[in-house]
Design an enzyme around this catalytic site. Structure first.
Site, mmCIF file in Angstrom:
data_model
loop_
_atom_site.group_PDB
_atom_site.id
_atom_site.type_symbol
_atom_site.label_atom_id
_atom_site.label_comp_id
_atom_site.label_asym_id
_atom_site.label_seq_id
_atom_site.Cartn_x
_atom_site.Cartn_y
_atom_site.Cartn_z
ATOM 1 N N SER A 36 0.991 -1.203 -0.678
ATOM 2 C CA SER A 36 -0.037 0.109 0.316
ATOM 3 C C SER A 36 0.960 1.378 -0.023
ATOM 4 O O SER A 36 0.370 2.460 -0.369
ATOM 5 C CB SER A 36 -1.038 0.172 0.908
ATOM 6 O OG SER A 36 -0.106 0.028 2.587
ATOM 7 N N ASP A 336 -2.270 8.320 8.149
ATOM 8 C CA ASP A 336 -3.416 7.660 8.479
ATOM 9 C C ASP A 336 -2.242 6.711 9.830
ATOM 10 O O ASP A 336 -1.225 6.703 10.093
ATOM 11 C CB ASP A 336 -4.377 6.599 8.010
ATOM 12 C CG ASP A 336 -3.206 5.409 6.994
ATOM 13 O OD1 ASP A 336 -2.386 5.452 7.406
ATOM 14 O OD2 ASP A 336 -3.924 5.442 5.568
ATOM 15 N N HIS A 339 0.010 5.135 7.225
ATOM 16 C CA HIS A 339 1.086 5.525 5.696
ATOM 17 C C HIS A 339 1.395 7.097 5.859
ATOM 18 O O HIS A 339 0.265 8.139 7.327
ATOM 19 C CB HIS A 339 -0.031 5.291 4.910
ATOM 20 C CG HIS A 339 -0.365 4.161 4.949
ATOM 21 N ND1 HIS A 339 -1.792 3.829 5.072
ATOM 22 C CD2 HIS A 339 0.171 3.282 3.952
ATOM 23 C CE1 HIS A 339 -1.917 2.453 4.967
ATOM 24 N NE2 HIS A 339 -0.420 1.597 3.869
#
Ligand SMILES: *[C@@H]1O[C@H](CO)[C@@H](O)[C@H](O)[C@H]1NC(C)=O
Ligand SMILES: *[C@@H]1O[C@H](CO)[C@@H](O)[C@H](O)[C@H]1NC(C)=O
Ligand SMILES: *[C@@H]1O[C@H](CO)[C@@H](O)[C@H](O)[C@H]1NC(C)=O
Ligand SMILES: *[C@@H]1O[C@H](CO)[C@@H](O)[C@H](O)[C@H]1NC(C)=O
Length: 373
Positions: A36, A336, A339
């Site tokens: 991600s 978040d 990340h």
């Protein structure tokens, strides 16, 4: 004459585009693999709970007008910043998006990265669907088949020799290992050393496979200091300003083994192949230690979502009505619980692109991208 040409229209288009390649703009090709940190939308097409396709993800991503794209941050990923830092204007599209392998985009490259995925096949299974690294490499084989079918073997080989293959994976293998195990799924845990060795050896297999398929320029990014991310600090009950040292020791051991393996691969593979090891761990640690100097105000909390469980970042955040989105996203290191913000990504990317040997060895990414053979 034209009637005797058997070439299909895509071939004509490809050859035409190839003839334009020596021109200075948009002249680099990136194939991106990983998780991600660099997924640009593949998980939008999967049945998974690892998704970044709703606001406020993408809120600062100018090309989409602030709409979510599937990037797991507020703006650009590290790869986006690197691509733009090289003067290119288009980003490699996600492999699963319609037309990712088409004559009009293929020269930019393709992004195969998938949120929740890891080096190891089973990593991320709690998130249901994701594309493990091995599967990402299989998808690249399909891209390569497309190229061979239109350009032929020789031109494809030449094209791939100059493309940069970036692999940003391993974080989820470590996170899965650190998570408290769910009784139903309980199995005996490997010792840390065995996990590190398995990650390095499986990653090496994937790198060698890419090499067999024609890749010659690699960027292999180590795992960052996950012991300092809000998620791990919460589950390990670590105070503000501190990191989980157990997590970071596991990661540093892995990174040391990986960087040694990368050095060996450089020796084994000969001068036509380069593996750059990107030391994201030290870059992020230094950034976090000196966050005030970099213009940040908060290094502990996620900008989006609460700093206690379940740490989720989602929902419409219209102006000041939101209680879970920070006021100034440029002042937070974390977007978040997992990340970095775009602001942090810009600093990390610029060090990888133009930094010295502490950021990337044997040389930085600008030199890797701009060298030609
Ligand atoms: C994908 O290709 C089809 C057919 O070539 C085209 O109609 C469509 O607009 C393309 N979609 C995108 C997103 O480019
Ligand atoms: C590691 O690589 C081996 C050899 O390709 C493979 O059999 C195995 O499934 C891989 N392990 C994981 C956990 O992905
Ligand atoms: C491809 O390269 C090989 C080796 O250099 C050469 O013998 C062959 O003729 C080339 N094929 C084409 C179609 O150009
Ligand atoms: C935000 O706050 C300002 C002043 O407090 C107010 O004028 C404005 O309407 C608010 N915006 C939203 C979307 O609530």
């Amino acid at each position: 004459m034209a009637s005797s040409v058997a070439a299909s229209p895509p071939l004509c288009v490809l050859l035409f585009l190839l003839s334009l390649r020596p021109h200075p703009t948009a002249s680099y090709t990136s194939f991106v693999f990983g998780d991600s940190l660099v997924d640009t939308g593949n998980n939008n097409y999967l049945f998974t709970i690892s998704k970044a396709d709703s606001p406020p993800y993408g809120i600062d991503f100018a090309p989409s007008g602030g709409q979510p794209t599937g990037r797991f941050t507020n703006g650009r990923t590290i790869i986006d910043v690197i691509v733009q830092g090289l003067g290119d204007s288009s980003f490699p599209p996600p492999y699963l998006a319609p037309n990712a392998s088409s004559s009009s985009t293929i020269f930019v490259g393709v992004n195969y990265a998938s949120g929740a995925s890891g080096i190891l096949d089973e990593t991320g299974s709690l998130f249901i669907e994701r594309i493990p690294l091995g599967k990402q490499v299989q998808y690249f084989e399909e891209t390569r088949d497309y190229l061979v079918g239109t350009l032929g073997e020789n031109a494809t080989g030449k094209f791939l020799r100059n493309a940069v293959f970036s692999i940003i994976a391993g974080s989820n293998d470590i996170l899965n290992y650190l998570e408290p195990s769910i009784p139903l799924f309980e199995k005996t845990k490997l010792p840390p050393v065995a996990l590190q060795d398995m990650m390095v050896s499986n990653l090496t297999l994937h790198l060698k496979h890419l090499h067999e398929l024609g890749a010659r320029k690699f960027v292999v990014v180590g795992v960052g200091p996950l012991g300092c991310i809000p998620y791990i600090r919460v589950i390990k009950l670590v105070a503000d300003g501190r990191c989980s040292s157990a997590a970071n020791q596991l990661i540093q051991g892995y990174n040391m083994k990986l960087s040694r393996r990368i050095q060996e691969l450089n020796e084994e593979m000969g001068p036509e192949t380069v593996f750059v090891y990107a030391n994201s761990y030290d870059i992020v640690r230094e950034l976090m230690q000196n966050y005030l100097r970099y213009g940040f105000e908060n290094v502990d909390d996620p900008c989006c979502g609460l700093s206690f469980p379940p740490l989720l970042c989602f929902g419409q955040h219209d102006g000041n009505s939101s209680s879970v989105l920070c006021k100034d996203r440029a002042k937070y290191v974390f977007w978040d619980a997992y990340h970095p913000t775009e602001a942090a990504n810009i600093i990390i990317a610029n060090k990888l692109l133009d930094g010295g040997a502490t950021a990337a060895t044997p040389f930085n990414l600008r030199r890797l991208y701009t060298s030609r053979s």
